[in-house]
Design an enzyme around this catalytic site. Structure first.
Site, PDB file in Angstrom:
ATOM      1  CG  ASN A 171      71.957 -36.299 -48.905  1.00 11.88           C
ATOM      2  OD1 ASN A 171      71.491 -36.461 -50.029  1.00 11.88           O
ATOM      3  ND2 ASN A 171      71.267 -36.554 -47.821  1.00 11.88           N
TER       4      ASN A 171
ATOM      5  N   GLY B  89      65.322 -34.040 -52.509  1.00 14.37           N
ATOM      6  CA  GLY B  89      65.985 -32.786 -52.167  1.00 14.37           C
ATOM      7  C   GLY B  89      65.197 -32.044 -51.109  1.00 14.37           C
ATOM      8  CB  SER B  90      65.453 -28.589 -49.971  1.00  7.22           C
ATOM      9  OG  SER B  90      65.309 -27.939 -51.206  1.00  7.22           O
TER      10      SER B  90
ATOM     11  CD  GLU C 226      61.277 -40.667 -51.368  1.00 12.63           C
ATOM     12  OE1 GLU C 226      61.444 -40.576 -50.140  1.00 12.63           O
ATOM     13  OE2 GLU C 226      60.465 -41.443 -51.892  1.00 12.63           O
TER      14      GLU C 226
ATOM     15  CB  CYS D 280      66.848 -37.194 -45.806  1.00 13.64           C
ATOM     16  SG  CYS D 280      67.145 -38.860 -46.378  1.00 13.64           S
TER      17      CYS D 280
ATOM     18  CD  GLU E 283      66.402 -31.627 -43.983  1.00 13.08           C
ATOM     19  OE1 GLU E 283      66.117 -30.839 -44.908  1.00 13.08           O
ATOM     20  OE2 GLU E 283      66.588 -32.843 -44.153  1.00 13.08           O
TER      21      GLU E 283
HETATM   22  P1  NAP Z   1      68.211 -29.120 -53.025  1.00 15.51           P
HETATM   23  O1  NAP Z   1      68.919 -27.849 -52.867  1.00 15.51           O
HETATM   24  O2  NAP Z   1      66.724 -29.124 -52.964  1.00 15.51           O
HETATM   25  O3  NAP Z   1      68.700 -29.725 -54.409  1.00 15.51           O
HETATM   26  C1  NAP Z   1      68.270 -30.983 -54.856  1.00 15.51           C
HETATM   27  C2  NAP Z   1      68.327 -31.007 -56.375  1.00 15.51           C
HETATM   28  O4  NAP Z   1      67.350 -30.109 -56.895  1.00 15.51           O
HETATM   29  C3  NAP Z   1      69.667 -30.538 -56.940  1.00 15.51           C
HETATM   30  O5  NAP Z   1      69.972 -31.310 -58.072  1.00 15.51           O
HETATM   31  C4  NAP Z   1      69.381 -29.104 -57.298  1.00 15.51           C
HETATM   32  O6  NAP Z   1      70.245 -28.574 -58.267  1.00 15.51           O
HETATM   33  C5  NAP Z   1      67.973 -29.231 -57.833  1.00 15.51           C
HETATM   34  N1  NAP Z   1      67.236 -27.970 -57.916  1.00 15.51           N
HETATM   35  C6  NAP Z   1      67.498 -26.774 -57.303  1.00 15.51           C
HETATM   36  N2  NAP Z   1      66.570 -25.864 -57.659  1.00 15.51           N
HETATM   37  C7  NAP Z   1      65.709 -26.475 -58.496  1.00 15.51           C
HETATM   38  C8  NAP Z   1      64.523 -26.077 -59.188  1.00 15.51           C
HETATM   39  N3  NAP Z   1      64.040 -24.843 -59.083  1.00 15.51           N
HETATM   40  N4  NAP Z   1      63.885 -26.988 -59.960  1.00 15.51           N
HETATM   41  C9  NAP Z   1      64.339 -28.250 -60.054  1.00 15.51           C
HETATM   42  N5  NAP Z   1      65.457 -28.696 -59.440  1.00 15.51           N
HETATM   43  C10 NAP Z   1      66.125 -27.826 -58.657  1.00 15.51           C
HETATM   44  O7  NAP Z   1      68.696 -30.206 -51.942  1.00 15.51           O
HETATM   45  P2  NAP Z   1      70.185 -30.584 -51.522  1.00 15.51           P
HETATM   46  O8  NAP Z   1      70.733 -29.491 -50.677  1.00 15.51           O
HETATM   47  O9  NAP Z   1      70.962 -31.077 -52.697  1.00 15.51           O
HETATM   48  O10 NAP Z   1      69.879 -31.865 -50.622  1.00 15.51           O
HETATM   49  C11 NAP Z   1      69.509 -31.777 -49.300  1.00 15.51           C
HETATM   50  C12 NAP Z   1      68.021 -32.008 -49.132  1.00 15.51           C
HETATM   51  O11 NAP Z   1      67.654 -33.260 -49.692  1.00 15.51           O
HETATM   52  C13 NAP Z   1      67.642 -32.096 -47.669  1.00 15.51           C
HETATM   53  O12 NAP Z   1      66.444 -31.410 -47.458  1.00 15.51           O
HETATM   54  C14 NAP Z   1      67.463 -33.585 -47.449  1.00 15.51           C
HETATM   55  O13 NAP Z   1      66.656 -33.942 -46.379  1.00 15.51           O
HETATM   56  C15 NAP Z   1      66.886 -34.000 -48.758  1.00 15.51           C
HETATM   57  N6  NAP Z   1      67.048 -35.440 -48.950  1.00 15.51           N
HETATM   58  C16 NAP Z   1      65.946 -36.260 -48.856  1.00 15.51           C
HETATM   59  C17 NAP Z   1      66.079 -37.628 -48.999  1.00 15.51           C
HETATM   60  C18 NAP Z   1      64.898 -38.553 -48.921  1.00 15.51           C
HETATM   61  O14 NAP Z   1      64.994 -39.673 -49.426  1.00 15.51           O
HETATM   62  N7  NAP Z   1      63.790 -38.154 -48.330  1.00 15.51           N
HETATM   63  C19 NAP Z   1      67.349 -38.170 -49.248  1.00 15.51           C
HETATM   64  C20 NAP Z   1      68.430 -37.302 -49.330  1.00 15.51           C
HETATM   65  C21 NAP Z   1      68.268 -35.936 -49.201  1.00 15.51           C
HETATM   66  P3  NAP Z   1      71.501 -27.642 -57.841  1.00 15.51           P
HETATM   67  O15 NAP Z   1      72.380 -28.521 -57.002  1.00 15.51           O
HETATM   68  O16 NAP Z   1      72.078 -27.263 -59.135  1.00 15.51           O
HETATM   69  O17 NAP Z   1      70.930 -26.500 -57.053  1.00 15.51           O
END
Ligand code: NAP
Length: 473
Positions: free
Chosen positions: A151, A227-228, A247, A281, A375
């Site tokens: 994002n 991430g999530s 985060e 987020c 979320e």
């Molecule tokens: P995501 O699906 O959790 O992916 C985040 C990253 O993790 C991606 O690079 C993803 O790779 C990787 N990943 C997936 N499976 C993994 C595993 N088993 N082991 C290690 N890494 C893995 O999240 P997203 O959909 O990209 O982002 C949205 C989420 O991020 C939301 O929940 C949002 O709230 C959160 N977020 C939090 C903040 C904060 O600062 N608190 C800021 C921004 C976003 P792939 O893309 O290849 O699956």
């Protein structure tokens, strides 16, 4: 175009490539490398070999490289914004805003590189500690494994790479599969800025494959993940003794108290709910309005949301474009439908065309509905009323998440009460929860994560304190 991996200052071909498509048009942007576990190992080898170079590099040199990154980013701002807009479907105005913030993040990183202070410890404060001069220093951890979401594909990479380099670490970066091009662009900029080969390595590919190798490899000292919550939890469980910062997500809430100025705050809260299709987020997801203002607020909010322009992310006047994937659009639609079936009123939107979900406003949503308690990460917000301020604070806290919360009130006592009682990482008084500047401490409690970003705080997480004590004879 084929986008290879970036390892040891060179592009590295691999066996498999996957088409990266625009979430808005479906057009192919590039064929992107899908790293095999052996590629990830090569990236870690490169980071390991350059550890000493970074650990020995003086602070002014690390700062200079980061300053050079800032200068190149300023020159290439428009190109960077277009990359973000294309691969993330982020409206171009917002993409330019992200590049501006990325520039600030690296500026703060350049400053922090010069500020790694320790302290002198008065050892003689304890009996037996006399006759010593003792002080602390902060040393780099070594290799940082950085995993980033889709994002904010440039600024959230900056929040990891910036402090890692400022502190003298090396990095293996795994960007989100939907937004790899922003990360490869940053690697190219660092290369031109004078960063030695092997210090920053970028590996794209399946999250599970790349992530598992990074998390399992003993040479990596820290995983910094954004991430999530589901993936965050998995990383935490497998990271062993590695340092981990997480985060994660949230369902951020804002409280609008009885004396708030509705006209003034509605445009701000609307922006907080719908910026980048709500895929932020700290996006506003739950709005709690005092019953005396509820009707007026809801009407004004819907009017304001109707002004948002929907379309191609590259159009200058677009406010809302496609969500990141069809499955995320469908998930949000299902949650909206369920809320309506259980009694919520649909005041705006609720439908989608392809990947574009129209700005959606729901009224009086039950707190057990997923669109409220999970979320949403979509352009959906709900407005509920409350009768006492205490009730509003309890509603905000009634969540598994706790990233940031906003409270609009003119009553200073209520403001301090909110500041004390809200269980979140940051309380924004008289602002939306979506407020962030890049040097403030930022992070969550509960399922929203652990550890803090904001360059100074990330540098602390990415360094180890060492005590040195001289005994004077
Ligand atoms: P995501 O699906 O959790 O992916 C985040 C990253 O993790 C991606 O690079 C993803 O790779 C990787 N990943 C997936 N499976 C993994 C595993 N088993 N082991 C290690 N890494 C893995 O999240 P997203 O959909 O990209 O982002 C949205 C989420 O991020 C939301 O929940 C949002 O709230 C959160 N977020 C939090 C903040 C904060 O600062 N608190 C800021 C921004 C976003 P792939 O893309 O290849 O699956």
């Amino acid at each position: 175009m084929k986008q290879h991996l970036w390892i040891s200052g060179k592009f590295k071909e691999t066996e498999n490539y996957k088409a990266l498509k625009s979430p808005y048009s479906g057009d192919v942007i590039a064929e992107v490398a899908m790293a095999a576990p052996s590629d990830v190992k090569s990236a870690i080898d490169a980071a390991e070999q350059s550890r000493k170079i970074m650990a020995d590099m003086p602070a002014h040199k690390r700062a200079e490289i980061l300053e050079n990154v800032v200068a190149i980013l300023k020159e290439e701002k428009e190109e960077c914004a277009k990359i973000i807009a294309l691969e993330a479907s982020k409206p171009i105005k917002a993409a330019r805003g992200e590049v501006d913030r990325t520039i600030m993040t690296y500026k703060f990183a350049a400053q922090e590189a010069r500020r790694l202070y320790g302290e002198t410890i008065p050892m003689d404060a304890a009996p037996g500690g006399e006759g010593r001069v003792s002080y602390t220093v902060r040393e780099p951890l070594g290799i940082i494994g950085a995993i980033t979401p889709f994002n904010f594909p440039m600024n959230l990479v900056a929040h990891k790479v910036g402090p890692a380099i400022a502190a003298g670490n090396t990095v293996v970066l795994k960007p989100a599969s939907q937004t790899p091009m922003s990360a490869y662009k940053i690697a190219d900029i660092f290369d031109r800025a004078g960063l030695p080969a092997g210090v920053l390595n970028v590996v794209t590919g399946s999250g599970g494959t790349v992530g598992d190798v990074l998390v399992a490899d003993g040479r990596i000292s820290m995983i910094t993940f954004t991430g999530s919550p589901a993936v965050g939890r998995q990383i935490r469980e497998h990271a062993g003794l590695k340092r981990v910062t997480l985060e994660l997500g949230s369902n951020s809430a804002v409280v609008v108290d009885e004396n708030a100025d509705v006209e003034k705050i509605v445009p701000r809260i609307t922006a907080g709910a719908f910026a980048f299709q709500g895929q932020v987020c700290i996006s506003v997801q739950r709005i709690y309005v005092h019953e005396s203002l509820y009707q007026t607020f809801a009407e004004r909010f819907v009017e304001e949301a109707k002004k948002l322009k929907i379309g191609d992310p590259l159009n200058e006047d677009t406010d809302i474009s496609a969500m990141i994937s069809r499955s995320d659009t469908e998930r949000a639609e299902t949650w909206i439908k369920s809320a309506i079936e259980s009694g919520a009123e649909l005041a705006l939107g609720g439908n989608a065309t392809d990947n574009t979900l129209y700005p959606t406003v729901l009224l009086n949503v039950d707190k057990s509905e997923k669109i409220s308690c999970e979320e949403a990460f979509a352009p959906v917000v709900h407005i509920n009323s409350f009768s006492s301020f205490e009730e509003a604070l309890a509603l905000v806290n009634d969540s598994e998440f706790g990233l940031q919360a906003g409270v609009f009130t003119n009553d200073v006592n209520k403001a301090f009460k909110a500041a004390k009682e809200l269980h979140v990482g940051g309380v924004m008084v008289n602002d939306f929860p979506t407020f962030r500047v890049d040097h403030m401490p930022y992070g969550g409690v509960k399922m929203s994560g652990m550890g803090r970003e904001g360059i100074k705080y990330a540098v602390e997480e990415m360094t180890e304190m060492k005590l040195i004590s001289f005994k004077i004879d």
